[in-house]
Design an enzyme around this catalytic site. Sequence first.
Site, mmCIF file in Angstrom:
data_model
loop_
_atom_site.group_PDB
_atom_site.id
_atom_site.type_symbol
_atom_site.label_atom_id
_atom_site.label_comp_id
_atom_site.label_asym_id
_atom_site.label_seq_id
_atom_site.Cartn_x
_atom_site.Cartn_y
_atom_site.Cartn_z
ATOM 1 N N ASN A 7 0.855 -1.180 0.000
ATOM 2 C CA ASN A 7 0.000 0.000 0.000
ATOM 3 C C ASN A 7 0.900 1.241 0.000
ATOM 4 O O ASN A 7 1.707 1.431 0.921
ATOM 5 C CB ASN A 7 -0.899 -0.027 1.247
ATOM 6 C CG ASN A 7 -1.799 1.199 1.337
ATOM 7 O OD1 ASN A 7 -1.349 2.321 1.147
ATOM 8 N ND2 ASN A 7 -3.057 0.989 1.635
ATOM 9 N N HIS A 10 1.067 6.275 1.715
ATOM 10 C CA HIS A 10 1.856 7.240 2.486
ATOM 11 C C HIS A 10 3.018 7.864 1.714
ATOM 12 O O HIS A 10 3.612 8.831 2.173
ATOM 13 C CB HIS A 10 2.277 6.635 3.822
ATOM 14 C CG HIS A 10 1.072 6.351 4.666
ATOM 15 N ND1 HIS A 10 0.108 7.305 4.910
ATOM 16 C CD2 HIS A 10 0.616 5.207 5.246
ATOM 17 C CE1 HIS A 10 -0.868 6.763 5.620
ATOM 18 N NE2 HIS A 10 -0.587 5.499 5.835
ATOM 19 N N HIS A 43 -5.662 3.757 -1.559
ATOM 20 C CA HIS A 43 -6.992 4.100 -1.038
ATOM 21 C C HIS A 43 -7.339 5.508 -1.521
ATOM 22 O O HIS A 43 -6.665 6.463 -1.153
ATOM 23 C CB HIS A 43 -6.944 4.050 0.491
ATOM 24 C CG HIS A 43 -8.268 4.253 1.167
ATOM 25 N ND1 HIS A 43 -8.433 4.059 2.521
ATOM 26 C CD2 HIS A 43 -9.486 4.623 0.698
ATOM 27 C CE1 HIS A 43 -9.697 4.319 2.850
ATOM 28 N NE2 HIS A 43 -10.349 4.667 1.761
ATOM 29 N N ARG A 45 -9.364 8.195 -0.774
ATOM 30 C CA ARG A 45 -10.262 8.629 0.310
ATOM 31 C C ARG A 45 -11.136 9.773 -0.170
ATOM 32 O O ARG A 45 -10.763 10.544 -1.051
ATOM 33 C CB ARG A 45 -9.448 9.056 1.535
ATOM 34 C CG ARG A 45 -8.720 7.890 2.201
ATOM 35 C CD ARG A 45 -8.148 8.313 3.538
ATOM 36 N NE ARG A 45 -9.172 8.350 4.555
ATOM 37 C CZ ARG A 45 -9.338 7.412 5.483
ATOM 38 N NH1 ARG A 45 -8.524 6.371 5.554
ATOM 39 N NH2 ARG A 45 -10.308 7.523 6.368
ATOM 40 N N ARG A 49 -6.917 12.924 0.995
ATOM 41 C CA ARG A 49 -5.772 13.353 1.815
ATOM 42 C C ARG A 49 -4.435 12.809 1.311
ATOM 43 O O ARG A 49 -3.406 13.345 1.621
ATOM 44 C CB ARG A 49 -5.975 12.968 3.280
ATOM 45 C CG ARG A 49 -5.926 11.480 3.541
ATOM 46 C CD ARG A 49 -5.959 11.182 5.010
ATOM 47 N NE ARG A 49 -7.290 11.360 5.582
ATOM 48 C CZ ARG A 49 -7.685 10.756 6.702
ATOM 49 N NH1 ARG A 49 -6.843 9.990 7.370
ATOM 50 N NH2 ARG A 49 -8.906 10.920 7.162
ATOM 51 N N GLU A 70 -8.615 0.517 -2.697
ATOM 52 C CA GLU A 70 -9.437 0.537 -1.475
ATOM 53 C C GLU A 70 -10.397 1.702 -1.596
ATOM 54 O O GLU A 70 -9.992 2.804 -1.972
ATOM 55 C CB GLU A 70 -8.565 0.766 -0.246
ATOM 56 C CG GLU A 70 -7.754 -0.418 0.161
ATOM 57 C CD GLU A 70 -6.926 -0.085 1.390
ATOM 58 O OE1 GLU A 70 -7.183 0.928 2.067
ATOM 59 O OE2 GLU A 70 -5.995 -0.829 1.665
ATOM 60 N N THR A 101 -8.119 3.489 8.501
ATOM 61 C CA THR A 101 -9.345 2.681 8.580
ATOM 62 C C THR A 101 -9.385 1.988 9.938
ATOM 63 O O THR A 101 -8.474 1.243 10.284
ATOM 64 C CB THR A 101 -9.345 1.627 7.453
ATOM 65 O OG1 THR A 101 -8.960 2.273 6.244
ATOM 66 C CG2 THR A 101 -10.708 1.000 7.289
ATOM 67 N N GLU A 151 -10.816 -9.579 3.005
ATOM 68 C CA GLU A 151 -9.540 -9.200 3.605
ATOM 69 C C GLU A 151 -9.769 -9.110 5.111
ATOM 70 O O GLU A 151 -10.551 -8.278 5.580
ATOM 71 C CB GLU A 151 -9.039 -7.854 3.060
ATOM 72 C CG GLU A 151 -7.732 -7.448 3.749
ATOM 73 C CD GLU A 151 -7.122 -6.156 3.185
ATOM 74 O OE1 GLU A 151 -7.471 -5.747 2.066
ATOM 75 O OE2 GLU A 151 -6.285 -5.579 3.902
ATOM 76 N N HIS A 190 -3.476 -4.714 7.691
ATOM 77 C CA HIS A 190 -3.624 -3.565 8.596
ATOM 78 C C HIS A 190 -2.759 -3.739 9.843
ATOM 79 O O HIS A 190 -2.912 -4.705 10.575
ATOM 80 C CB HIS A 190 -5.072 -3.298 9.020
ATOM 81 C CG HIS A 190 -5.292 -1.830 9.256
ATOM 82 N ND1 HIS A 190 -4.872 -1.197 10.402
ATOM 83 C CD2 HIS A 190 -5.828 -0.860 8.469
ATOM 84 C CE1 HIS A 190 -5.159 0.093 10.312
ATOM 85 N NE2 HIS A 190 -5.727 0.329 9.149
HETATM 86 N N1 PXP Z 1 -5.746 -3.129 4.234
HETATM 87 C C1 PXP Z 1 -6.694 -2.179 4.307
HETATM 88 C C2 PXP Z 1 -8.084 -2.530 3.927
HETATM 89 C C3 PXP Z 1 -6.367 -0.868 4.716
HETATM 90 O O1 PXP Z 1 -7.333 0.072 4.796
HETATM 91 C C4 PXP Z 1 -5.024 -0.565 5.015
HETATM 92 C C5 PXP Z 1 -4.646 0.841 5.373
HETATM 93 O O2 PXP Z 1 -4.856 1.684 4.301
HETATM 94 C C6 PXP Z 1 -4.072 -1.592 4.911
HETATM 95 C C7 PXP Z 1 -4.457 -2.874 4.539
HETATM 96 C C8 PXP Z 1 -2.634 -1.349 5.219
HETATM 97 O O3 PXP Z 1 -2.500 -1.032 6.567
HETATM 98 P P1 PXP Z 1 -1.101 -0.541 7.103
HETATM 99 O O4 PXP Z 1 -0.811 0.773 6.452
HETATM 100 O O5 PXP Z 1 -1.319 -0.435 8.587
HETATM 101 O O6 PXP Z 1 -0.088 -1.580 6.729
#
Ligand code: PXP
Length: 240
Positions: A7, A10, A43, A45, A49, A70, A101, A151, A190
């Site tokens: 992901n 960031h 994602h 959003r 952001r 996402e 999330t 997931e 997550h």
């Molecule tokens: N899976 C989902 C559905 C998420 O919303 C996120 C965060 O955007 C992640 C995985 C990844 O989480 P993390 O950034 O804590 O690794």
Amino acid sequence: MVRLCVNIDHIATLRQARGGIEPDPVVAAGICELAGCAGIVVHLREDRRHIQERDLYLLKEVIKTKLNLEMSINPSIVDVALDLKPDCATLVPERRRELTTEGGLDVLRKRKELAKVIERLRKAGIQVSLFIDAQIEQVKASQQVGAEIVELHTGRYANASAKEQRQELEKLRMAKERAREQGLRVSAGHGLNYQNVWAVARIEGIEELNIGHSIISRAVLVGLERAVKEMKEIISSARE
Ligand code: PXP
């Protein structure tokens, strides 16, 4: 072997901090792929952001693995997804003021709305995954509303004390088992990091891990390619 999808939200968070053009998540996606990831997750959003529409369309064009978007089920976001046609859409709950999330989707309560959105996405050729807590009722409801993948939310496991972590792992295992029995494919994510990922990666039947914050954080210090490779090594070692 369990696949690692990265992901890259960031990377965009850092860019948005100055409202400029760097670092570019599209470049980051290429580096993650070179380091061996199996997919890119972003994602979009509602408050924009981090990831922007511009990123989505460029990512769709350049990435060679797969794009997992996402998204909430807000109609304007669904319209973007239908136009973009990512390989996979992961439906997540979204609250404006949350930092990330917070919980899984309440599929039981949102059955009708979800079923409609899932049907539209699937008709457009998009695979649909639902981000849910590791609860049997949520797994069953996910299958009933037409999802192909669940997931499992690993946030509770990630935040638990050492003793509670065992119980949380057991919940993940049971939810995975039930999902497989129902014909669903299973991924998880997550809060996973270099310290806690191993035990989740060991669970047979979880096909994919979606990891963002810990990889991007490490990348700031050691570089993105190395951060992705190190995570991949831990994940691969878990099922040896
Ligand atoms: N899976 C989902 C559905 C998420 O919303 C996120 C965060 O955007 C992640 C995985 C990844 O989480 P993390 O950034 O804590 O690794």
